[in-house]
Scaffold this motif. Structure first.
Motif, PDB file in Angstrom:
ATOM      1  N   MET A   1       4.006  63.249  28.925  1.00 50.57           N
ATOM      2  CA  MET A   1       5.115  63.516  28.116  1.00 50.57           C
ATOM      3  C   MET A   1       6.069  64.639  29.125  1.00 50.57           C
ATOM      4  SD  MET A   1       6.003  65.477  24.295  1.00 50.57           S
ATOM      5  CE  MET A   1       5.051  64.221  23.694  1.00 50.57           C
ATOM      6  N   LEU A   2       7.246  64.075  29.582  1.00 51.05           N
ATOM      7  CA  LEU A   2       7.969  64.631  30.615  1.00 51.05           C
ATOM      8  C   LEU A   2       8.709  65.756  29.904  1.00 51.05           C
ATOM      9  CD1 LEU A   2       9.110  61.639  32.888  1.00 51.05           C
ATOM     10  CD2 LEU A   2       7.453  63.332  33.463  1.00 51.05           C
ATOM     11  N   PRO A   3       9.475  66.757  30.423  1.00 47.19           N
ATOM     12  CA  PRO A   3      10.482  67.651  29.838  1.00 47.19           C
ATOM     13  C   PRO A   3      11.508  66.535  29.545  1.00 47.19           C
ATOM     14  CG  PRO A   3       9.451  68.549  31.901  1.00 47.19           C
ATOM     15  CD  PRO A   3       8.949  67.224  31.746  1.00 47.19           C
TER      16      PRO A   3
ATOM     17  N   ALA B   1       5.262  56.124  29.082  1.00 46.62           N
ATOM     18  CA  ALA B   1       4.379  55.595  27.910  1.00 46.62           C
ATOM     19  C   ALA B   1       3.029  56.504  27.890  1.00 46.62           C
ATOM     20  CB  ALA B   1       4.154  53.972  27.852  1.00 46.62           C
ATOM     21  N   GLY B   2       2.875  57.192  26.647  1.00 44.12           N
ATOM     22  CA  GLY B   2       1.975  57.941  26.270  1.00 44.12           C
ATOM     23  C   GLY B   2       1.425  57.829  24.783  1.00 44.12           C
ATOM     24  N   ALA B   3       0.510  58.757  24.505  1.00 47.61           N
ATOM     25  CA  ALA B   3       0.220  58.774  23.298  1.00 47.61           C
ATOM     26  C   ALA B   3      -0.421  57.635  22.601  1.00 47.61           C
ATOM     27  CB  ALA B   3       1.200  59.712  22.477  1.00 47.61           C
TER      28      ALA B   3
ATOM     29  N   VAL C   1      10.854  54.301  27.325  1.00 51.44           N
ATOM     30  CA  VAL C   1      10.271  55.399  27.008  1.00 51.44           C
ATOM     31  C   VAL C   1       9.773  55.395  25.530  1.00 51.44           C
ATOM     32  CG1 VAL C   1      10.882  57.904  26.749  1.00 51.44           C
ATOM     33  CG2 VAL C   1      12.095  56.616  28.349  1.00 51.44           C
ATOM     34  N   GLY C   2       8.452  55.470  25.313  1.00 53.90           N
ATOM     35  CA  GLY C   2       7.913  55.602  23.958  1.00 53.90           C
ATOM     36  C   GLY C   2       6.416  55.675  23.900  1.00 53.90           C
ATOM     37  N   ARG C   3       5.932  55.764  22.737  1.00 51.95           N
ATOM     38  CA  ARG C   3       4.403  55.849  22.544  1.00 51.95           C
ATOM     39  C   ARG C   3       3.937  54.199  22.822  1.00 51.95           C
ATOM     40  NH1 ARG C   3       3.749  56.712  17.322  1.00 51.95           N
ATOM     41  NH2 ARG C   3       5.858  56.471  16.646  1.00 51.95           N
TER      42      ARG C   3
ATOM     43  N   LEU D   1      16.007  60.025  34.202  1.00 50.64           N
ATOM     44  CA  LEU D   1      15.474  58.934  34.356  1.00 50.64           C
ATOM     45  C   LEU D   1      16.349  57.807  33.358  1.00 50.64           C
ATOM     46  CD1 LEU D   1      11.663  59.539  33.780  1.00 50.64           C
ATOM     47  CD2 LEU D   1      12.945  58.619  35.958  1.00 50.64           C
ATOM     48  N   LEU D   2      16.776  58.325  32.401  1.00 47.48           N
ATOM     49  CA  LEU D   2      17.754  57.512  31.373  1.00 47.48           C
ATOM     50  C   LEU D   2      19.119  57.127  32.211  1.00 47.48           C
ATOM     51  CD1 LEU D   2      17.279  59.096  27.971  1.00 47.48           C
ATOM     52  CD2 LEU D   2      16.643  56.954  28.523  1.00 47.48           C
ATOM     53  N   THR D   3      19.587  58.179  32.850  1.00 48.53           N
ATOM     54  CA  THR D   3      20.913  58.047  33.653  1.00 48.53           C
ATOM     55  C   THR D   3      20.871  57.231  34.564  1.00 48.53           C
ATOM     56  OG1 THR D   3      21.152  60.326  33.052  1.00 48.53           O
ATOM     57  CG2 THR D   3      22.697  59.360  34.813  1.00 48.53           C
ATOM     58  N   HIS D   4      19.866  57.187  35.346  1.00 43.20           N
ATOM     59  CA  HIS D   4      19.846  56.383  36.559  1.00 43.20           C
ATOM     60  C   HIS D   4      19.317  54.731  36.322  1.00 43.20           C
ATOM     61  CE1 HIS D   4      21.442  59.237  39.261  1.00 43.20           C
ATOM     62  NE2 HIS D   4      20.774  60.142  38.552  1.00 43.20           N
ATOM     63  N   ALA D   5      18.679  54.682  35.146  1.00 45.17           N
ATOM     64  CA  ALA D   5      18.163  53.204  34.860  1.00 45.17           C
ATOM     65  C   ALA D   5      19.170  52.199  34.860  1.00 45.17           C
ATOM     66  CB  ALA D   5      17.490  53.452  33.479  1.00 45.17           C
TER      67      ALA D   5
END
Length: 383
Positions: free
Chosen positions: A264-266, A232-234, A203-205, A273-277
């Motif tokens: 960009m997700l809420p 990944a965005g921006a 998760v990041g730019r 997503l973090l929980t299940h990674a």
């Protein structure tokens, strides 16, 4: 105490770790001081004043547009007893406020322009201006907050004229009530992930700093049963955007289960997503602290990250995750570290549990705010 908190990012326009920091710090500070936030944007709401670049500079270099916002912010700081700026985007506003109104200026350094030479690719000649504004503000500040011990060393290394007694370490925080394990899987299926297959998450730019190209090359050879998920965005520049797209295309051709979420997700979606990674990966080449690693840990997920900056102050190697040296073999070592975590679910679960415990115990925002206000009081007393 009447405090002006100055930032480019503030909800709903938050795209990086500095914005997350300001969002949660402001929430806690508002309970302790008379707080007024000045940020980029349009309009005004309770306790928040938004400023936009001058329209006459719409086609100008971004650094000049930033300075126009800083002038607007400085003009609006009358009546504040202390100003506190975050990142070079707001540092000049804080410095001008200090000079204009004779009030103390506190700077929180989330990163340092001299250590981000790739920003010249984005700003062109404006990079010299961003560095000038940061140096001017930091060297004249009444206090500088470093978000990690490593960051403090970097600040003093970049700005040797600065009195070390004025540089204080106050770590970033995490809201462990918001960032906590989410058992749901609707976000996974909505984004095309197979909830029954493990996945590595980033998760990041899309920036040089975050090491995204290196990650895309590293994950080519990890366990083929593993999905790769890139929130990944921006992108900083069209060039890094093209490089990312090319590498993503190559990766998608050699392995299945590669997912790119460019929007960009809420926050709630990111938490799930973090929980299940199976493992969160942070391949940054420069990271003063790395708040996203705290977010992953708070969600109970093991972290594999580069051993740079303040990351070792967050991720305990062998306990809450694995750290990878930033050397010539980084991509190979990163792949092997990911495979170690993926191949040992029991150890990964223990790392995730230890990460959650550490986040709750040591990085609460209420404690960060109290330490910050104590510094304000000390600075005002000395002024």
């Amino acid at each position: 105490m009447r405090v002006g908190l100055l930032s480019r990012e503030y909800p709903p326009d938050v795209y990086g770790g500095a914005g997350v920091h300001v969002e949660f710090l402001a929430r806690e500070l508002a309970c302790l001081v008379d707080l007024e936030v000045h940020c980029w944007g349009e309009g005004r709401s309770a306790g928040v004043v938004r400023h936009r670049p001058w329209t006459a500079l719409d086609t100008a270099n971004d650094a000049l547009r930033t300075f126009s916002v800083d002038l607007s912010i400085a003009a609006a700081l009358a009546g504040r007893e202390l100003v506190h700026s975050h990142t070079w985007y707001a540092n000049l506003a804080g410095h001008l406020g200090k000079l204009l109104y004779g009030v103390p200026h506190v700077v929180t350094a989330h990163s340092l322009e001299p250590l981000r030479p790739w920003k010249a690719e984005q700003l062109g000649g404006g990079y010299a201006l961003s560095g000038w504004s940061e140096r001017t503000a930091i060297e004249a500040a009444d206090a500088v907050i470093a978000v990690s011990g490593a960051m403090r060393e970097d600040i003093l290394g970049c700005y040797p004229a600065l009195d070390p007694a004025r540089v204080h370490v106050v770590h970033n925080g995490i809201d462990t009530a918001l960032y906590r394990p989410d058992p749901g899987t609707d976000v996974l299926t909505r984004n095309g992930l197979d909830p029954h297959r493990p996945y590595v998450l980033f998760v990041g730019r899309i920036t040089r700093q975050k090491g995204v190209p290196r990650l895309l090359r590293a994950v080519r050879d990890i366990d083929p049963a593993t999905q790769v998920v890139l929130c990944a965005g921006a992108p900083d520049t069209p060039e890094i955007d093209r490089e990312f797209r090319d590498l993503f295309g190559e990766l998608s051709r050699v392995r299945a289960g590669v997912h790119w979420i460019p929007r960009m997700l809420p926050r709630a979606d990111v938490v799930q997503l973090l929980t299940h990674a199976a493992v969160f990966v942070c391949p940054s080449v420069y990271e003063p602290l790395g708040i996203v690693n705290l977010e992953a840990m708070a969600c109970g997920t093991p972290v594999v990250a580069s051993r740079v900056g303040g990351i070792p102050e967050v991720v305990e190697d062998g306990r809450t995750g694995l750290l990878v040296d930033m050397d010539d073999d980084f991509e190979t070592s990163l792949a092997r570290a990911l495979d170690r975590v993926l191949g040992d679910p029991a150890t990964a679960r223990r790392m995730g549990e230890a990460g959650r415990e550490r986040a709750v115990r040591e990085f609460g925002w209420d404690a960060v705010a109290r330490r910050t206000v104590a510094l304000y009081e000390e600075v005002v007393k000395q002024a």
